[in-house]
Design a protein around this motif. Structure first.
Motif, short mmCIF file in Angstrom:
data_model
loop_
_atom_site.label_atom_id
_atom_site.label_comp_id
_atom_site.label_asym_id
_atom_site.label_seq_id
_atom_site.Cartn_x
_atom_site.Cartn_y
_atom_site.Cartn_z
N PRO A 197 21.99 -2.70 -4.66
CA PRO A 197 22.31 -4.01 -5.24
C PRO A 197 21.33 -4.48 -6.33
CG PRO A 197 21.37 -4.28 -3.06
CD PRO A 197 21.47 -2.82 -3.29
N PHE A 198 20.13 -3.89 -6.38
CA PHE A 198 19.15 -4.36 -7.37
C PHE A 198 19.13 -3.45 -8.59
CE2 PHE A 198 17.10 -1.91 -4.02
CZ PHE A 198 16.49 -0.90 -4.73
N THR A 199 18.47 -3.92 -9.64
CA THR A 199 18.46 -3.16 -10.90
C THR A 199 17.21 -2.29 -11.00
OG1 THR A 199 17.25 -4.89 -12.04
CG2 THR A 199 19.66 -5.06 -12.08
N ALA A 200 17.27 -1.37 -11.93
CA ALA A 200 16.11 -0.50 -12.21
C ALA A 200 14.93 -1.37 -12.64
CB ALA A 200 16.46 0.51 -13.29
N GLU A 201 15.22 -2.41 -13.38
CA GLU A 201 14.15 -3.29 -13.87
C GLU A 201 13.44 -3.97 -12.70
OE1 GLU A 201 15.51 -6.40 -16.43
OE2 GLU A 201 13.46 -6.97 -16.97
N GLN A 202 14.21 -4.42 -11.71
CA GLN A 202 13.61 -5.08 -10.55
C GLN A 202 12.71 -4.12 -9.77
OE1 GLN A 202 17.29 -6.58 -9.00
NE2 GLN A 202 17.04 -8.59 -9.95
N LEU A 203 13.17 -2.88 -9.65
CA LEU A 203 12.35 -1.88 -8.96
C LEU A 203 11.06 -1.62 -9.74
CD1 LEU A 203 12.13 0.27 -6.66
CD2 LEU A 203 13.19 1.89 -8.24
N ALA A 204 11.21 -1.47 -11.05
CA ALA A 204 10.03 -1.20 -11.90
C ALA A 204 9.03 -2.35 -11.80
CB ALA A 204 10.47 -1.00 -13.34
N LYS A 205 9.53 -3.57 -11.79
CA LYS A 205 8.64 -4.74 -11.71
C LYS A 205 7.88 -4.76 -10.40
CE LYS A 205 10.35 -8.13 -14.91
NZ LYS A 205 11.11 -9.40 -15.05
N MET A 206 8.56 -4.33 -9.34
CA MET A 206 7.89 -4.29 -8.05
C MET A 206 6.73 -3.30 -8.10
SD MET A 206 9.48 -3.24 -4.36
CE MET A 206 8.99 -1.52 -4.39
N ILE A 207 6.96 -2.17 -8.72
CA ILE A 207 5.91 -1.14 -8.83
C ILE A 207 4.75 -1.65 -9.68
CG2 ILE A 207 5.42 1.17 -9.76
CD1 ILE A 207 8.29 1.93 -8.77
N ILE A 208 5.08 -2.40 -10.72
CA ILE A 208 4.02 -2.97 -11.57
C ILE A 208 3.17 -3.96 -10.75
CG2 ILE A 208 3.59 -4.49 -13.56
CD1 ILE A 208 6.05 -3.14 -14.90
N LEU A 209 3.82 -4.74 -9.90
CA LEU A 209 3.09 -5.71 -9.07
C LEU A 209 2.14 -5.00 -8.10
CD1 LEU A 209 5.90 -8.31 -8.28
CD2 LEU A 209 3.90 -8.65 -9.74
N ILE A 210 2.56 -3.84 -7.61
CA ILE A 210 1.67 -3.08 -6.72
C ILE A 210 0.46 -2.60 -7.51
CG2 ILE A 210 1.44 -1.09 -5.16
CD1 ILE A 210 4.53 -1.08 -4.95
N ASN A 211 0.74 -2.06 -8.69
CA ASN A 211 -0.36 -1.51 -9.50
C ASN A 211 -1.36 -2.58 -9.93
OD1 ASN A 211 0.71 0.96 -9.24
ND2 ASN A 211 1.56 1.10 -11.31
N LYS A 212 -0.85 -3.78 -10.17
CA LYS A 212 -1.75 -4.87 -10.57
C LYS A 212 -2.53 -5.42 -9.39
CE LYS A 212 0.88 -7.82 -12.79
NZ LYS A 212 1.57 -8.74 -13.72
N GLY A 213 -2.16 -4.99 -8.18
CA GLY A 213 -2.84 -5.50 -7.00
C GLY A 213 -2.30 -6.85 -6.55
N THR A 214 -1.21 -7.30 -7.15
CA THR A 214 -0.63 -8.57 -6.74
C THR A 214 -0.05 -8.48 -5.33
OG1 THR A 214 -0.01 -8.83 -9.04
CG2 THR A 214 0.88 -10.46 -7.50
N ILE A 215 0.54 -7.33 -5.02
CA ILE A 215 1.03 -7.11 -3.66
C ILE A 215 0.55 -5.76 -3.15
CG2 ILE A 215 3.11 -8.55 -3.84
CD1 ILE A 215 4.74 -6.03 -4.43
N SER A 216 0.45 -5.64 -1.84
CA SER A 216 0.08 -4.35 -1.23
C SER A 216 1.35 -3.54 -1.04
CB SER A 216 -0.57 -4.60 0.12
OG SER A 216 0.37 -5.22 0.97
N SER A 217 1.20 -2.25 -0.74
CA SER A 217 2.43 -1.48 -0.53
C SER A 217 3.13 -1.92 0.75
CB SER A 217 2.19 0.03 -0.52
OG SER A 217 0.86 0.34 -0.38
N ALA A 218 2.36 -2.47 1.70
CA ALA A 218 3.00 -3.00 2.90
C ALA A 218 3.93 -4.16 2.54
CB ALA A 218 1.94 -3.45 3.90
N ILE A 219 3.44 -5.04 1.66
CA ILE A 219 4.27 -6.16 1.21
C ILE A 219 5.43 -5.65 0.37
CG2 ILE A 219 4.32 -8.17 -0.33
CD1 ILE A 219 3.03 -8.83 2.27
N ALA A 220 5.16 -4.62 -0.45
CA ALA A 220 6.22 -4.08 -1.31
C ALA A 220 7.41 -3.62 -0.47
CB ALA A 220 5.67 -2.93 -2.15
N LYS A 221 7.13 -3.09 0.71
CA LYS A 221 8.23 -2.66 1.58
C LYS A 221 9.10 -3.86 1.97
CE LYS A 221 5.95 1.34 3.68
NZ LYS A 221 6.70 2.57 3.37
#
Ligand code: ADP
Ligand code: ZN
Ligand code: MG
Length: 479
Positions: free
Chosen positions: A369-393
């Motif tokens: 249901p989500f877009t490639a852009e939304q997935l990419a943004k989530m990965i960017i947030l992990i890399n920036k340290g805004t969220i942990s991978s636990a939160i990303a899940k």
């Protein structure tokens, strides 16, 4: 003799609805889901005196499919009438192709059991029209016919009996589906019947040179049912033979609920259909130039994408295989990679958590249901340290339920990672105070105690604390 002494033999006739805008012999739309009989005209309703005109796009799409499956393309071809009566076939014949199909002698490759490639030969690909659809008891009592589907173009892809297990059949069908999706000739939506297969099954004693008598299960449109149906049917045939009986060549219906096959009718032979060339249609002649042109404009096929993922993105062969098996998944990978420039991370998310959730929900990648852009943004947030991978899940779960910008999700849910030193220290001190035994264990050389403490701190912060900072801070305090 036992089941293990037999070999299964399968051949498939795959029907794919072509995604041309209009029908094969008239200009009615092919769109799925309209009100019954909305997409009809005198031609596809078979009014007397009407004349079919072949849609050129149908030929082009079929040639594309033939080229993508290593077929020889016939320079001379024609349409034939296949005569039979059925209430959803108002002409009482189907326009198909008999002895001069558009494409012949092709093959596709599937992965064999030991990593080797196995070629599955294609006998032919021909073009034909789809029939209408009967609705039983859907609109009050009785049966009503809906001719929206009548005249929707189909290709029929006939394989040689080269398949030897339900797993091979599954791989073969997935391969065909992915090729047709890549070259964009069919949307292959199995639940809408855009892709369906007649599955022919026989068994023979291992080492036998002759094939056994086959039965045919018509119109199967789910991978899971196909595998179950083959297993059931092969077992049934073995039992009949072991009891001294003979297999009748017949058409069967697979019933998913009871998990067994039922006899529908004796199998017709070609002569029962009284095929003859359709006198209303002209012969099909293709020039070398026409075929060359289609060949040169063929989109990238799964095989070449796979190779590119290995060389360009350094992905493993296994991951490249999995990603490219579905054009949708593969496109999503490429689109997300373009935004976040993290091919490995995108591949990992798609192949682990996303695929796991799809499996749980029994969904195909097209239903993400989500877009490639939304997935990419989530990965960017992990890399920036805004969220942990636990939160990303958790963000990913949320993307499945209620897709929107991940930034918005974490704001709303208050899931931003705690990276403030003071706040981290506070948690660390609290956890240490509550767990004196762990401190003693750690000092006694039990490194595992540190993991436990970090885990407790994560629990305390509901997964929001920055794990690297926690680790560092605990080590400092335990010195
Ligand atoms: P139809 O079903 O229209 O009469 P064919 O005679 O061309 O068509 O065969 C249809 C399919 O049956 C092909 O895919 C072929 O590979 C498969 N087939 C033929 N013989 C056997 C067999 N003995 N066991 C399993 N599949 C078979
Ligand atoms: Zn029409
Ligand atoms: Mg058949």
């Amino acid at each position: 003799m036992a089941k293990e002494d037999y070999e299964m033999v399968m051949g498939l006739e795959v029907h794919a609805e072509l995604s041309t805008k209009t029908k094969i012999f008239c200009s009615c739309p092919t769109e799925f889901g309209a009100e019954p009989n909305k997409h009809t005209c005198p031609v596809c309703m078979a009014m007397p005196g009407t004349l079919p005109v072949l849609n050129e796009k149908v030929v082009e799409y079929a040639v594309k499919a033939g080229l993508a499956t290593n077929c020889e393309i016939s320079r001379n071809s024609k349409n034939d009438r296949k005569n039979y009566f059925y209430p959803d076939l108002p002409k009482s014949y189907q326009i198909s192709q008999f002895d001069m199909p558009l494409c012949e002698h092709g093959y596709v490759e599937i992965d064999g059991e030991n990593g080797e490639k196995k070629k599955i030969r294609l006998t032919r690909i021909h073009i034909e029209e789809d029939a209408g659809k009967l609705n039983h008891n859907e609109f009050g009592g009785g049966s009503l016919v809906d001719l929206n589907r009548a005249g929707v173009p189909l290709i029929e892809i006939v394989s040689e009996p080269d398949l030897r297990s339900p797993e091979e059949v599954d791989k073969y069908l997935r391969k065909i589906k992915s090729i047709l999706e890549y070259i964009e000739v069919s949307d292959c939506k199995m639940q809408e019947g855009s892709l369906r297969a007649d599955v022919n099954v026989s068994v023979r004693k291992k080492g036998a040179t002759e094939f056994g008598t086959r039965t045919e299960m018509k119109n199967m449109n789910s991978f899971r049912s196909i595998v179950r149906a083959i297993e059931y049917e092969a077992e049934r045939q073995i039992e009949v033979i072991e009891d001294g009986g003979k297999i009748e060549q017949e058409t069967l219906r697979w019933d998913d609920v009871s998990g067994r096959t039922f006899s529908m009718r004796d199998k017709e032979d070609a002569q029962d259909y009284r095929y003859f060339p359709d006198p209303d249609l002209v012969a099909i002649r293709l020039s070398d130039e026409y075929i060359e042109n289609i060949k040169n404009n063929l989109p990238e096929l799964p095989e070449s994408r796979r190779a590119r993922y290995i060389s360009e993105y350094n992905l493993t062969e296994k991951d490249s295989n999995l990603l490219t098996a579905s054009k949708y998944l593969s496109n999503m990978f490429e689109d997300a990679e373009k935004i976040c420039k993290e091919p490995k991370a995108v591949a990992n998310w798609l192949l682990s958590d996303v695929s796991r959730i799809l499996n749980e929900k029994e969904l195909e990648p097209e239903s993400i249901p989500f877009t490639a852009e939304q997935l990419a943004k989530m990965i960017i947030l992990i890399n920036k340290g805004t969220i942990s991978s636990a939160i990303a899940k958790k963000v990913l779960e949320e993307l499945f339920e209620n897709p929107k910008d991940p930034e918005e999700i974490i704001q709303e849910k208050g899931w931003i990672q705690i990276s403030d030193e003071g706040a981290i220290k506070e948690v660390v001190l609290k956890i240490l105070e509550a767990n004196p035994q762990s401190i003693a264990d750690y000092k006694a050389g039990k490194d595992r105690a540190l993991g436990f403490l970090v885990g407790q701190a994560m629990k305390e912060t509901k997964g929001k604390a920055n794990p690297q900072m926690l680790n560092k801070m605990f080590l400092e305090e335990l010195k």
